[in-house]
Scaffold this motif. Structure first.
Motif, PDB file in Angstrom:
ATOM      1  N   ARG A  38     -23.947  -7.480  -1.533  1.00  0.00           N
ATOM      2  CA  ARG A  38     -23.127  -8.110  -2.574  1.00  0.00           C
ATOM      3  C   ARG A  38     -23.768  -7.905  -3.954  1.00  0.00           C
ATOM      4  N   SER A  39     -25.098  -8.027  -4.017  1.00  0.00           N
ATOM      5  CA  SER A  39     -25.791  -7.872  -5.298  1.00  0.00           C
ATOM      6  C   SER A  39     -25.659  -6.453  -5.847  1.00  0.00           C
ATOM      7  N   ALA A  40     -25.354  -5.520  -4.946  1.00  0.00           N
ATOM      8  CA  ALA A  40     -25.147  -4.132  -5.373  1.00  0.00           C
ATOM      9  C   ALA A  40     -23.677  -3.857  -5.673  1.00  0.00           C
ATOM     10  N   GLY A  41     -22.852  -4.912  -5.649  1.00  0.00           N
ATOM     11  CA  GLY A  41     -21.430  -4.748  -5.938  1.00  0.00           C
ATOM     12  C   GLY A  41     -20.644  -4.130  -4.805  1.00  0.00           C
ATOM     13  N   LEU A  42     -21.153  -4.268  -3.550  1.00  0.00           N
ATOM     14  CA  LEU A  42     -20.530  -3.598  -2.418  1.00  0.00           C
ATOM     15  C   LEU A  42     -19.811  -4.551  -1.468  1.00  0.00           C
ATOM     16  N   ILE A  43     -19.766  -5.833  -1.791  1.00  0.00           N
ATOM     17  CA  ILE A  43     -19.040  -6.814  -0.982  1.00  0.00           C
ATOM     18  C   ILE A  43     -17.929  -7.415  -1.837  1.00  0.00           C
ATOM     19  N   TYR A  44     -16.731  -7.453  -1.285  1.00  0.00           N
ATOM     20  CA  TYR A  44     -15.611  -8.016  -2.043  1.00  0.00           C
ATOM     21  C   TYR A  44     -14.586  -8.606  -1.091  1.00  0.00           C
ATOM     22  N   GLU A  45     -13.687  -9.409  -1.644  1.00  0.00           N
ATOM     23  CA  GLU A  45     -12.601  -9.987  -0.863  1.00  0.00           C
ATOM     24  C   GLU A  45     -11.355  -9.123  -1.057  1.00  0.00           C
ATOM     25  N   GLY A  46     -10.734  -8.738   0.039  1.00  0.00           N
ATOM     26  CA  GLY A  46      -9.574  -7.877  -0.090  1.00  0.00           C
ATOM     27  C   GLY A  46      -8.868  -7.679   1.230  1.00  0.00           C
ATOM     28  N   THR A  47      -7.858  -6.833   1.219  1.00  0.00           N
ATOM     29  CA  THR A  47      -7.111  -6.493   2.430  1.00  0.00           C
ATOM     30  C   THR A  47      -7.174  -4.988   2.642  1.00  0.00           C
ATOM     31  N   LEU A  48      -7.157  -4.591   3.900  1.00  0.00           N
ATOM     32  CA  LEU A  48      -7.229  -3.177   4.245  1.00  0.00           C
ATOM     33  C   LEU A  48      -5.842  -2.591   4.419  1.00  0.00           C
ATOM     34  N   GLU A  49      -5.764  -1.274   4.253  1.00  0.00           N
ATOM     35  CA  GLU A  49      -4.529  -0.561   4.535  1.00  0.00           C
ATOM     36  C   GLU A  49      -4.289  -0.576   6.045  1.00  0.00           C
ATOM     37  N   PRO A  50      -3.037  -0.420   6.481  1.00  0.00           N
ATOM     38  CA  PRO A  50      -2.771  -0.375   7.927  1.00  0.00           C
ATOM     39  C   PRO A  50      -3.534   0.771   8.579  1.00  0.00           C
ATOM     40  N   PRO A  51      -4.036   0.584   9.796  1.00  0.00           N
ATOM     41  CA  PRO A  51      -4.699   1.675  10.503  1.00  0.00           C
ATOM     42  C   PRO A  51      -3.734   2.832  10.731  1.00  0.00           C
ATOM     43  N   VAL A  73     -26.771   1.720   6.060  1.00  0.00           N
ATOM     44  CA  VAL A  73     -28.198   2.014   5.885  1.00  0.00           C
ATOM     45  C   VAL A  73     -28.444   2.659   4.531  1.00  0.00           C
ATOM     46  N   SER A  74     -27.558   3.548   4.125  1.00  0.00           N
ATOM     47  CA  SER A  74     -27.692   4.167   2.801  1.00  0.00           C
ATOM     48  C   SER A  74     -27.655   3.112   1.706  1.00  0.00           C
ATOM     49  N   ALA A  75     -26.710   2.162   1.822  1.00  0.00           N
ATOM     50  CA  ALA A  75     -26.579   1.120   0.807  1.00  0.00           C
ATOM     51  C   ALA A  75     -27.769   0.165   0.823  1.00  0.00           C
ATOM     52  N   LEU A  76     -28.209  -0.224   2.013  1.00  0.00           N
ATOM     53  CA  LEU A  76     -29.306  -1.191   2.129  1.00  0.00           C
ATOM     54  C   LEU A  76     -30.630  -0.628   1.627  1.00  0.00           C
ATOM     55  N   SER A  77     -30.821   0.692   1.802  1.00  0.00           N
ATOM     56  CA  SER A  77     -32.106   1.299   1.435  1.00  0.00           C
ATOM     57  C   SER A  77     -32.041   2.069   0.128  1.00  0.00           C
ATOM     58  N   ASN A  78     -30.890   1.978  -0.567  1.00  0.00           N
ATOM     59  CA  ASN A  78     -30.690   2.756  -1.794  1.00  0.00           C
ATOM     60  C   ASN A  78     -30.884   4.250  -1.553  1.00  0.00           C
ATOM     61  N   GLY A  79     -30.457   4.684  -0.368  1.00  0.00           N
ATOM     62  CA  GLY A  79     -30.526   6.099  -0.022  1.00  0.00           C
ATOM     63  C   GLY A  79     -31.899   6.579   0.372  1.00  0.00           C
ATOM     64  N   ARG A  80     -32.871   5.671   0.469  1.00  0.00           N
ATOM     65  CA  ARG A  80     -34.253   6.085   0.755  1.00  0.00           C
ATOM     66  C   ARG A  80     -34.487   6.385   2.227  1.00  0.00           C
ATOM     67  N   VAL A  81     -33.845   5.621   3.120  1.00  0.00           N
ATOM     68  CA  VAL A  81     -34.110   5.739   4.553  1.00  0.00           C
ATOM     69  C   VAL A  81     -32.948   6.464   5.241  1.00  0.00           C
ATOM     70  N   PRO A  82     -33.188   7.653   5.772  1.00  0.00           N
ATOM     71  CA  PRO A  82     -32.109   8.351   6.472  1.00  0.00           C
ATOM     72  C   PRO A  82     -31.887   7.765   7.863  1.00  0.00           C
ATOM     73  N   LEU A  83     -30.646   7.784   8.296  1.00  0.00           N
ATOM     74  CA  LEU A  83     -30.275   7.356   9.650  1.00  0.00           C
ATOM     75  C   LEU A  83     -29.609   8.530  10.355  1.00  0.00           C
ATOM     76  N   ASP A  84     -30.113   8.866  11.536  1.00  0.00           N
ATOM     77  CA  ASP A  84     -29.504   9.911  12.361  1.00  0.00           C
ATOM     78  C   ASP A  84     -28.979   9.250  13.623  1.00  0.00           C
ATOM     79  N   ILE A  85     -27.668   9.304  13.823  1.00  0.00           N
ATOM     80  CA  ILE A  85     -27.057   8.720  15.017  1.00  0.00           C
ATOM     81  C   ILE A  85     -26.735   9.833  16.005  1.00  0.00           C
ATOM     82  N   LYS A  86     -27.297   9.752  17.186  1.00  0.00           N
ATOM     83  CA  LYS A  86     -27.054  10.729  18.234  1.00  0.00           C
ATOM     84  C   LYS A  86     -26.127  10.111  19.277  1.00  0.00           C
ATOM     85  N   LEU A  87     -25.050  10.803  19.574  1.00  0.00           N
ATOM     86  CA  LEU A  87     -24.101  10.330  20.574  1.00  0.00           C
ATOM     87  C   LEU A  87     -24.377  11.004  21.914  1.00  0.00           C
ATOM     88  N   ILE A  88     -24.375  10.199  22.965  1.00  0.00           N
ATOM     89  CA  ILE A  88     -24.657  10.696  24.306  1.00  0.00           C
ATOM     90  C   ILE A  88     -23.344  10.814  25.078  1.00  0.00           C
TER      91      ILE A  88
END
Length: 581
Positions: A279-292, A368-383
């Motif tokens: 939220r402090s980074a301006g990334l949390i807000y109240e709103g509605t999403l478009e239909p899936p 993870v990008s937002a929380l770490s300000n882009g400093r910490v990379p995350l690699d997700i491997k799907l099995i």
């Protein structure tokens, strides 16, 4: 010793010299320059792309750069030929002594042969398995467990500081279902008929949990309202399931360093802290999403929600973190959990998920990008999924589990070593067939057997050489006269041996431990090929009666191959065998 890295350093030094003498413009970036095996071995021992990647930034023709670079490289005594091909490819041929020194290096470095400083102590967290604590692990979990553990071993071998972590999903409704299922087995232990209603877990594995509940509580929980026993039974059953999961992992050779609880995130302010950081980074807000996709305004009811602006960090849509009723979504504790990992000081995060979690990749990377300000990379491997077969038919379900085949079923049928190796014979995102007949057969088509057979052959010739009076210690073999290793088949084996350190670094950079399994199969093939040639050509045999000097050289090569096989199997978590049974 990493021969490819050494020769790349030679090429970079030559390029520096060309720059100094004005043959290349100053300021060129050599980072993309590689030295690697050529696609066609007939073209040489190694090839460099230097001329091709430098031509455009240098404003020169690739062939002109290649010709000048070849002139410099020919000055190195290890390089017997530097040949320009096509528009500017540069192929290198190395002296036989170079390959012989690889054998000496493998014997001298022993278990550290191929070990890398690539990671430079960087702290890596690998979260894997993380199965819901509602029952024994199934075959899909087995593949994820093997992949995660092998990746951890690989990265540690490559110089990273690795932490293996299990995230216990004990905060959702599924643990309430577990508690209700265990309660029915508790009633059964007290002589009552269990009522396994639809939606409860039917497996026999909960019978011991019910009996353990009876031992602790007697009949005190009977006929009491659910609200009075649910929390206690849930905690008891969850602990019992985690004990079973830990035992299953141990049977597969997997030990976790950290177990983190999702439930522990609730009521502690940790979720709120993570969300407030966004939220402090301006990334949390109240709103509605478009239909899936696939839904229209007619069948979609827009609701005001608390949203994470994940599109600001590469996601396709923004994601809810709080429902319209004020409850957290499943995504919120996952954000908090990853913030916790970042806060613990990890430099890189790796998550290993089942194939059904593909939709989670972008949102988690965004968080993870937002929380770490882009400093910490995350690699997700799907099995991807594992399909079990026996005698050409799908393997039957486990009665004990009720609905699936357990990891223990798999280990009981095939053994931990076979299971681990075979689970790594395909890339993680490719489906895997596990045929019990094929993984246990003794043939070249079975990579597990093929690699183990190579190690057993090496062990047998070491024994024969020792019986003939040859000192087969690594120190003694490293001092052997290796000039006796000059046949093309021997050089082919030494060439493959030289690729081991390079394989480690390539696999570690890509987070792909299956590359180690592939390499071991190829190395074993080169060893078997040389062995079989010895049937017709006695000069290629490993043991030469009455000629200990030649035997020592040949055995040095075999033992060096054994060093790489042992290291590779160690990364896969497989025990090398000394004899086949």
């Amino acid at each position: 010793m990493n021969l490819f890295a050494d020769l790349r350093a030679v090429a970079i030094a030559a390029l520096d010299a060309m720059t100094a003498e004005g043959a290349l413009p100053a300021g060129l970036d050599f980072a993309a320059v590689t030295v690697e095996p050529p696609r066609d071995p007939a073209h040489g021992d190694m090839a460099t792309n230097a001329a091709m990647v430098l031509a455009k930034p240098a404003g020169m023709k690739p062939r002109d750069i290649a010709e000048a670079l070849a002139t410099h490289l020919r000055k190195d005594p290890r390089i017997t030929a530097a040949e320009v091909a096509g528009p500017g490819f540069l192929n290198l041929r190395l002296s036989t002594e170079v390959w012989q020194e690889v054998v000496r290096a493998a014997l001298g470095e022993g278990a550290d042969f191929g070990r890398s400083t690539l990671g430079a102590g960087e702290k890596v967290n690998i979260e894997f398995v993380s199965a819901n604590p509602t029952g024994p692990m199934h075959v899909g979990h087995a593949r994820g467990a093997v992949f995660g553990d092998a990746l951890a071993r690989l990265l540690a071998f490559a110089g990273y500081d690795v932490t293996r972590e299990y995230y216990i999903n004990d905060g959702g409704a599924q643990v309430d279902v577990l508690a209700r299922s265990a309660y029915e087995r508790y009633r059964e232990a007290n002589g009552l008929e269990p009522e396994i209603a639809e939606g409860l877990y039917p497996g026999d594995y909960l019978i011991p949990v019910g009996q353990a509940l009876k031992e602790r509580y007697g009949d005190k929980l009977l006929n009491r309202p659910e609200a009075e026993w649910l929390a206690e039974v849930r905690e008891f059953a969850t602990e019992a399931m985690m004990g079973m999961i830990r035992d299953d992992l141990a049977a597969l050779g997997v030990q976790m360093d950290v177990y983190s609880s999702e439930k522990a995130l609730y009521g502690t302010g940790r979720i709120e802290t993570a969300i407030e950081r966004l939220r402090s980074a301006g990334l949390i807000y109240e709103g509605t999403l478009e239909p899936p996709k696939g839904k229209t305004l007619d069948d979609w009811e827009p609701r005001q929600q608390t949203l994470f602006r994940s599109t600001a960090h590469g996601d396709d849509v923004d994601r809810p973190v709080k429902k319209s009723d004020g409850a957290w979504t499943y995504f919120a504790p996952d954000i908090a959990y990853h913030w916790d990992k970042i806060d613990r000081g990890f430099d890189r995060l790796i998550d290993i998920f089942g194939a059904d979690h593909g939709g989670y990749v972008k949102r988690m990377n965004a968080a993870v990008s937002a929380l770490s300000n882009g400093r910490v990379p995350l690699d997700i491997k799907l099995i991807q999924l594992v399909k079990l077969w026996q005698n050409g038919e799908p393997f039957k379900m486990s009665k004990r589990a009720g609905t699936f085949i357990t990891l223990r079923d798999l280990i009981d049928q095939a053994g931990a070593d076979v299971t681990r190796f075979h689970m790594l014979t395909r890339k993680n995102d490719a489906a895997l067939d596990f045929d019990f007949a094929k993984v246990l057969e003794q043939s070249k088509e079975n990579p597990v057997w093929y690699v183990q057979y190579a190690n057993a052959r090496i062990s047998s010739v070491l024994t024969k050489a020792a019986e003939a009076g040859v000192d087969v210690s690594d120190a003694a073999l490293a001092g052997a006269n290796l000039s006796r290793l000059s046949h093309p088949a021997e050089i082919d084996l030494m060439t493959k041996l030289a690729e081991w350190p390079r394989t480690v670094e390539i696999a570690a950079r890509a987070n792909e431990p299956h590359r180690v399994a592939f390499y071991l199969y190829d190395l074993a093939g080169a060893l078997h090929g040389l062995w079989n040639r010895g049937h017709d050509d006695s000069t290629l045999r490993f043991v030469h009666d009455g000629d200990n000097a030649t035997t020592a050289a040949k055995i040095a090569l075999a033992r060096a191959v054994g060093v790489a096989i042992a290291a590779g199997l160690g990364i896969l978590g497989v025990t090398p065998v000394r004899e086949m049974r």
